[in-house]
Design an enzyme around this catalytic site. Sequence first.
Site, short mmCIF file in Angstrom:
data_model
loop_
_atom_site.label_atom_id
_atom_site.label_comp_id
_atom_site.label_asym_id
_atom_site.label_seq_id
_atom_site.Cartn_x
_atom_site.Cartn_y
_atom_site.Cartn_z
N ASP A 164 -10.23 54.50 -0.36
CA ASP A 164 -11.47 55.30 -0.33
C ASP A 164 -11.74 55.88 1.06
OD1 ASP A 164 -12.23 55.34 -2.93
OD2 ASP A 164 -13.62 53.65 -2.80
N PRO A 183 -25.91 49.22 -21.54
CA PRO A 183 -25.14 48.59 -20.45
C PRO A 183 -25.78 48.83 -19.08
CG PRO A 183 -23.68 49.82 -21.91
CD PRO A 183 -25.08 50.14 -22.34
N CYS A 205 8.42 58.79 6.45
CA CYS A 205 8.65 57.39 6.85
C CYS A 205 9.94 56.86 6.22
CB CYS A 205 7.42 56.55 6.54
SG CYS A 205 7.28 55.18 7.70
N HIS A 231 3.15 59.43 9.19
CA HIS A 231 2.58 59.79 7.87
C HIS A 231 1.62 60.98 8.03
CE1 HIS A 231 3.79 56.22 5.47
NE2 HIS A 231 3.86 55.66 6.66
N GLU A 282 0.45 62.90 5.84
CA GLU A 282 -0.51 63.00 4.74
C GLU A 282 -1.87 62.39 5.08
OE1 GLU A 282 2.03 60.95 4.90
OE2 GLU A 282 1.69 59.06 3.84
N1 GLN Z 1 9.91 50.23 5.30
C1 GLN Z 1 10.03 51.14 6.40
C2 GLN Z 1 9.63 50.50 7.72
O1 GLN Z 1 8.93 49.51 7.72
C3 GLN Z 1 9.23 52.39 6.14
C4 GLN Z 1 7.76 52.16 5.99
C5 GLN Z 1 7.04 53.31 5.38
O2 GLN Z 1 7.61 54.11 4.66
N2 GLN Z 1 5.75 53.38 5.59
O3 GLN Z 1 10.00 50.97 8.76
#
Ligand code: GLN
Length: 544
Positions: free
Chosen positions: A76, A196, A387, A513, A515
Amino acid sequence: MASRKNTKFIFVTGGVTSSLGKGIIAASLAKLLQSRGFSVTIQKLDPYINVDPGTLNPYEHGECFVTEDGAETDLDLGHYERFLNINTSQENNVTTGRIYYNVITKEREGAYLGKTVQVIPHITDEIKRNIYAVAEKNDYDIVITEIGGCVGDIESLPFIEAVRQVKWDVGPNNFLVINLTLIPYLKAAGELKTKPTQHAVKQLLESGIQPDILVCRTEHKLPQEIRKKLALFCNVNINSVIEAMDADSIYDVPLLMRKEKLDERVLAKLKLSHKVEPELTQWKNFLGKLKNPISDINIALVGKYIELPDAYKSITEAFIHAGTENETKVNVKWIHSEEINSENVKTLLENVHGVLVAPGFGERGIEGKIATIKFCREEKLPFFGICLGMQCAVVEFARNVLGLKDASSTEIEGKTKNPIIDLMQEQQSITQKGGTMRLGSYACELKKNTKAYQAYGKTKINERHRHRYEFNNRYLQDIEAAGMKATGINPKTGLVEIVEIPDHPWFVGTQFHPELKSTVLNPHPLFVRFVKASLEHKILSESN
Ligand code: GLN
């Protein structure tokens, strides 16, 4: 407790069932208040015992959202950031586990001076301390606190009790409870049912809380007589019964709440001036483009948690933002990484214009990801690896281009002779699991004349991380000589953060990441460029 003279506290509780969308309602209300010039933040209190959701399997609780300061939080918080375009942090997500952890730590330090440590007042005080801490951090006008779970659950009782006490700490004009509820429709009877909700509100009353506003999730419009009935039985004003119809997009909800005057009710009850009318021009522009795409593309998302799309929430939302920016509808084709292999990859990726290989942990589905990446590389299909997706791209390249057949990540093959992806030095000695990865925002420097630089338009960026393993720099020279370039580097550690294949229309892998930083008002540049490249691929393949 500490001073908080100006802040208004709004609590959002939920009754009848879970999954009513408290997070979206809280984020939508926050958006409306923010658009009227108030400074607003949102906090989520989660009733489970895990100290944070970082150790939870995505099947349990969906994606783990990572904040700038490296907190592993509930998904969230992703909605809060995407709606409000602000950063949240550790204080914005507190679990029962963390509350007890803090109290028990203090008890061991002797902080309670021989007193018996109890749920009331010690646990409730710690909950309130966490609520007030958010308000004080940036002197917010309004703090919205969402209580996870359902009213009546044993687990959420201490949170509800703390909410009851907050009213007495801050005074009734600075305190408001919104209860989200479900009004089911009985098809056979052709009726909407209020019972409810009556029971759920009674349960709240038993805990000493009278909700001020009811937000009613419903599949049908709420007629006046149903609103009247709800008002009468639940002890609220009729204009405080707010209808929340199912919406096509979560991004419609702020405008639907505006239409129902949720923000106006809130301001009136909190004795806040209406300041200005909400300024939602940009939001409406976004919705206009979202609903009227000029083109559409298919992007495959290859991952191992696809049975639960919430596991990739930020990625799918980033596609909505980036698609809208390109006036393109992005259809996500979910592909299980355990199902795809070198035999069926061509068929599975037919009619696909770009491929995203998802983040993840552990060895399950790795070979499917690698087969997918090989296909994208060879067939010049736009590829975006995030990643683990980036790590797999490096492994694939090492195996099939450099010729290191046994190249692997030590996460997958602990004894590989060619650990092209390996544990960082500082991770080697860590034995605990929770909160021990490379987490949160790190700087990255981009090389010019690269896809990454083209996207960001600058060389210094910051992006969020959540991983243990890294590109092994021992192989950097060979990899680069063979045609895969490290185009983003951590300036402090020299760690590789982005890889690209320049001799490919769009092949980008990021150790971070992206995103997590995409919002409605700031779609992430890499997602925008990836969608654009996929669109170009579609146009090109259709003209051939
Ligand atoms: N498992 C991988 C690492 O720990 C990639 C982690 C992920 O994709 N967030 O480096």
